[in-house]
Write an enzyme that holds these catalytic residues in place. Structure first.
Site, mmCIF file in Angstrom:
data_model
loop_
_atom_site.group_PDB
_atom_site.id
_atom_site.type_symbol
_atom_site.label_atom_id
_atom_site.label_comp_id
_atom_site.label_asym_id
_atom_site.label_seq_id
_atom_site.Cartn_x
_atom_site.Cartn_y
_atom_site.Cartn_z
ATOM 1 C CG HIS A 144 -20.756 -9.902 -23.205
ATOM 2 N ND1 HIS A 144 -19.962 -10.926 -22.740
ATOM 3 C CD2 HIS A 144 -19.939 -8.829 -23.344
ATOM 4 C CE1 HIS A 144 -18.723 -10.486 -22.606
ATOM 5 N NE2 HIS A 144 -18.680 -9.216 -22.963
ATOM 6 C CG ASP B 201 -15.685 -6.971 -22.393
ATOM 7 O OD1 ASP B 201 -16.398 -7.870 -22.870
ATOM 8 O OD2 ASP B 201 -14.484 -7.135 -22.101
#
Length: 138
Positions: free
Chosen positions: A63, A105
């Site tokens: 991420h 996300d």
């Protein structure tokens, strides 16, 4: 440093996409993100260094790498649009940058869900001073 950042977010009253990311994680995992992921391992939360401790921590590492590739907006603060269709997250909107943030996300939330079985409570509040292995490159 991670603690100060998280506390600042909580005190300010989360705006923009951080609240959206929290909702995605909650939807995908059923876990409360601030408690379960904000201080997990070496990469979940603010910053990161060393080697990810497990698959969940690797979700955060990936991420972070995804955010590094985003240009043209602020991944932590710019608002994006998404919807939930048949249990899936669908990123929308006309802004390619915020859509890219949404996809980062979304991928992390799905990664957390897919690694629930290997989630380790001992990494839930892991002190980053123990993240001493050489830092991996994205």
């Amino acid at each position: 440093m991670r603690t100060l950042w998280i506390m600042a977010v909580l005190l300010v009253g989360v705006e923009g996409h951080l609240l959206q990311f929290r909702k995605m994680i909650k939807k995908m995992t059923g876990k409360e993100p601030i408690v379960s992921y904000a201080f997990y391992g070496c990469y979940c939360g603010k910053g990161g260094r060393g080697k990810p401790k497990d698959a969940t921590d690797r979700c955060c590492f990936v991420h972070d790498c995804c955010y590094e590739k985003v240009t043209g907006c602020d991944p932590k603060w710019d608002y994006y649009t998404y919807s939930s269709e048949n249990g899936d997250i669908v990123c929308g909107g006309d802004n390619p940058c915020t859509k890219e943030v949404c996809e980062c996300d979304k991928a992390a939330a799905i990664c957390f869900r897919d690694n629930l079985k290997t989630y380790k409570k001992r990494y839930m509040t892991f002190p980053d001073i123990f993240c001493t292995d050489p830092t991996e490159k994205c």
